[in-house]
Write a protein that holds these residues in place. Structure first.
Motif, mmCIF file in Angstrom:
data_model
loop_
_atom_site.group_PDB
_atom_site.id
_atom_site.type_symbol
_atom_site.label_atom_id
_atom_site.label_comp_id
_atom_site.label_asym_id
_atom_site.label_seq_id
_atom_site.Cartn_x
_atom_site.Cartn_y
_atom_site.Cartn_z
ATOM 1 N N LEU A 123 -31.491 -12.643 41.452
ATOM 2 C CA LEU A 123 -30.278 -11.957 41.657
ATOM 3 C C LEU A 123 -29.749 -11.609 43.117
ATOM 4 C CD1 LEU A 123 -30.704 -9.638 38.631
ATOM 5 C CD2 LEU A 123 -29.090 -11.367 38.846
ATOM 6 N N LYS A 124 -30.733 -11.711 44.027
ATOM 7 C CA LYS A 124 -30.726 -11.190 45.267
ATOM 8 C C LYS A 124 -29.539 -11.927 45.869
ATOM 9 C CE LYS A 124 -34.661 -8.827 47.078
ATOM 10 N NZ LYS A 124 -35.701 -9.094 47.862
ATOM 11 N N GLY A 125 -28.527 -11.593 46.555
ATOM 12 C CA GLY A 125 -27.493 -12.129 47.298
ATOM 13 C C GLY A 125 -26.387 -12.614 46.513
ATOM 14 N N LYS A 126 -26.528 -12.293 44.892
ATOM 15 C CA LYS A 126 -25.370 -12.624 44.128
ATOM 16 C C LYS A 126 -24.431 -11.579 43.807
ATOM 17 C CE LYS A 126 -27.509 -16.727 43.063
ATOM 18 N NZ LYS A 126 -28.618 -16.622 43.872
ATOM 19 N N LYS A 127 -23.234 -11.838 43.149
ATOM 20 C CA LYS A 127 -22.428 -10.719 42.683
ATOM 21 C C LYS A 127 -22.611 -10.348 41.332
ATOM 22 C CE LYS A 127 -18.897 -13.899 42.936
ATOM 23 N NZ LYS A 127 -17.656 -14.463 43.103
ATOM 24 N N PHE A 128 -23.046 -9.002 41.485
ATOM 25 C CA PHE A 128 -23.455 -8.409 40.184
ATOM 26 C C PHE A 128 -22.614 -7.273 39.656
ATOM 27 C CE2 PHE A 128 -26.609 -5.445 38.142
ATOM 28 C CZ PHE A 128 -27.172 -6.467 37.128
ATOM 29 N N LEU B 84 -34.344 -3.038 38.724
ATOM 30 C CA LEU B 84 -34.254 -3.947 39.684
ATOM 31 C C LEU B 84 -35.111 -3.146 40.990
ATOM 32 C CD1 LEU B 84 -30.300 -4.659 39.473
ATOM 33 C CD2 LEU B 84 -32.413 -6.230 39.332
ATOM 34 N N LEU B 85 -34.854 -1.722 41.040
ATOM 35 C CA LEU B 85 -35.901 -1.077 42.177
ATOM 36 C C LEU B 85 -37.311 -1.393 41.924
ATOM 37 C CD1 LEU B 85 -33.849 2.393 42.560
ATOM 38 C CD2 LEU B 85 -34.053 0.139 44.165
ATOM 39 N N GLN B 86 -37.658 -1.241 40.752
ATOM 40 C CA GLN B 86 -39.131 -1.700 40.404
ATOM 41 C C GLN B 86 -39.647 -2.704 40.588
ATOM 42 O OE1 GLN B 86 -39.085 -0.692 36.162
ATOM 43 N NE2 GLN B 86 -39.913 1.409 36.598
ATOM 44 N N ASN B 87 -38.678 -3.919 40.946
ATOM 45 C CA ASN B 87 -39.014 -5.419 41.411
ATOM 46 C C ASN B 87 -38.268 -5.539 42.658
ATOM 47 O OD1 ASN B 87 -40.042 -7.009 38.699
ATOM 48 N ND2 ASN B 87 -38.809 -5.452 38.010
ATOM 49 N N GLY B 88 -38.255 -4.634 43.541
ATOM 50 C CA GLY B 88 -37.966 -4.982 44.968
ATOM 51 C C GLY B 88 -36.493 -5.259 45.100
ATOM 52 N N LYS C 137 -27.723 -2.611 48.766
ATOM 53 C CA LYS C 137 -27.820 -3.423 49.627
ATOM 54 C C LYS C 137 -28.189 -4.922 49.524
ATOM 55 C CE LYS C 137 -32.414 -2.226 51.577
ATOM 56 N NZ LYS C 137 -33.198 -1.655 52.380
ATOM 57 N N ASP C 138 -28.812 -5.310 48.206
ATOM 58 C CA ASP C 138 -29.277 -6.840 48.166
ATOM 59 C C ASP C 138 -28.384 -7.594 47.593
ATOM 60 O OD1 ASP C 138 -31.658 -6.306 49.541
ATOM 61 O OD2 ASP C 138 -32.792 -5.626 47.890
ATOM 62 N N PHE C 139 -27.045 -7.220 47.020
ATOM 63 C CA PHE C 139 -26.168 -7.995 46.481
ATOM 64 C C PHE C 139 -25.024 -8.459 47.291
ATOM 65 C CE2 PHE C 139 -27.782 -5.446 42.302
ATOM 66 C CZ PHE C 139 -28.286 -6.659 41.789
ATOM 67 N N ALA C 140 -24.761 -9.639 47.118
ATOM 68 C CA ALA C 140 -23.134 -10.206 47.887
ATOM 69 C C ALA C 140 -22.254 -9.290 47.549
ATOM 70 C CB ALA C 140 -22.789 -11.523 47.441
ATOM 71 N N GLU C 141 -22.060 -8.762 46.170
ATOM 72 C CA GLU C 141 -21.039 -7.782 45.725
ATOM 73 C C GLU C 141 -21.717 -7.030 44.495
ATOM 74 O OE1 GLU C 141 -17.058 -8.755 44.473
ATOM 75 O OE2 GLU C 141 -17.103 -10.539 45.494
ATOM 76 N N PHE C 142 -21.347 -5.665 44.616
ATOM 77 C CA PHE C 142 -21.897 -4.787 43.547
ATOM 78 C C PHE C 142 -20.611 -4.073 42.929
ATOM 79 C CE2 PHE C 142 -23.586 -0.785 41.789
ATOM 80 C CZ PHE C 142 -24.625 -1.284 41.167
#
Length: 297
Positions: A135-140, A158-162, A167-172
């Protein structure tokens, strides 16, 4: 003179009694319902419960569909007497405004009762996303950042899994309603999203989507009847505002817990009835992990 004074006194008494009847007739119990799938859906599902409670309470019970942003201030300002909302909303207003849980929904899957719900993280079937790290760098998309089943449960996972949703998505983005999130992923506008359990199955039953259009990310395999990615938390409670008289709170709670599975109220709402409130400790822990709202510190 004495008789005329007596007449005036009696007239005065009659006016007072009449005014009391008018006030009683105008009194109403207002229940704000969080409109997770929009106002028409709330009225379709909860009008029968309002009618049932009107009969039980002896005064009109009005169902009011409310957006996420409206329900808290209305409860705080005493503009609604009760609220039906998610368990994260409850622990916040309990902490901030002394609100109380009166009863808790018993949800239904093929007629079987359950009192918990979770969050589902999903992508399109043809997506390269297969696990949480993808999911990192994806649009969520979430329903709202402060939606419990449609946001916060997944954000905690997600936080529990780093993965930091800030800040970790291309779009939130926020979809506003559960249906919008599912359709945004289906249409390719977003790479992945999250909603509360049972909404995907409900939309599939309505013919709006097919479950085969999607893949569930981090799917938990257990006996829970709906697809889910997160741990399970207590179902939605009926919440009483602090200003409501204790006898009225008790009476409404007892009326809800007397709802039968085969009643119009239960069938329209898609539930089996109501149970005493659960322990909401896991919900508080979720909000503490997110440092959210009243649990920021």
């Amino acid at each position: 003179m004495g008789n005329s004074m007596k007449k005036i006194g009696m007239m005065g008494m009659a006016l007072v009694v009449s005014a009391m009847f008018v006030a009683a007739a105008q009194a109403e119990i207002k229940i704000g319902v969080l409109a997770l799938r929009g106002a028409p859906k709330v009225m379709e599902e909860w009008t029968a419960t309002g009618e049932y409670l009107t009969g039980k309470m002896g005064e009109p019970v009005t169902i009011m569909p409310l957006e996420f942003s409206a329900i808290e201030p209305m409860l705080k300002d005493g503009k609604i007497d009760f609220a039906l909302a998610n368990s994260a909303f409850f622990v916040e207003v309990e902490k901030l405004y002394g609100a109380k849980a009166v009863a808790m929904q018993i949800n239904s899957a093929d007629g079987k009762p359950f009192k918990e719900f979770g969050g589902v993280i999903f992508a399109r079937k043809d997506s390269p996303i297969n696990n949480l790290s993808d999911l990192k760098g994806k649009k969520f998309m979430v329903v709202k950042a402060f939606s419990f089943g449609g946001g916060q449960m997944a954000m905690r996972l997600l936080l529990q899994n780093g993965i930091d949703y800030r800040k970790d998505f291309a779009e939130f983005k926020e979809g506003g309603k559960h249906d919008n999130v599912i359709l945004a992923v289906k249409n390719g506008a977003m790479d992945a999203g999250t909603v509360r359990t049972d909404v995907m199955e409900a939309m599939a039953a309505e013919g709006k989507i097919s479950m085969s259009d999607f893949k569930i990310i981090n799917q938990v395999k257990d006996s829970f009847p709906f697809v889910h990615s997160t741990e399970l938390y207590p179902e939605w409670p009926m919440i009483a505002a602090k200003h409501v008289d204790a006898d009225k709170v008790k009476k409404l709670g007892e009326a809800l817990m007397a709802v039968k599975p085969d009643s119009d109220a239960a069938k329209k709402a898609g539930i089996l009835g109501w149970a005493p409130p659960a322990d909401f400790k896991s919900v508080r822990e979720c909000l503490k992990a997110l440092k959210y709202g009243a649990f920021a510190n």
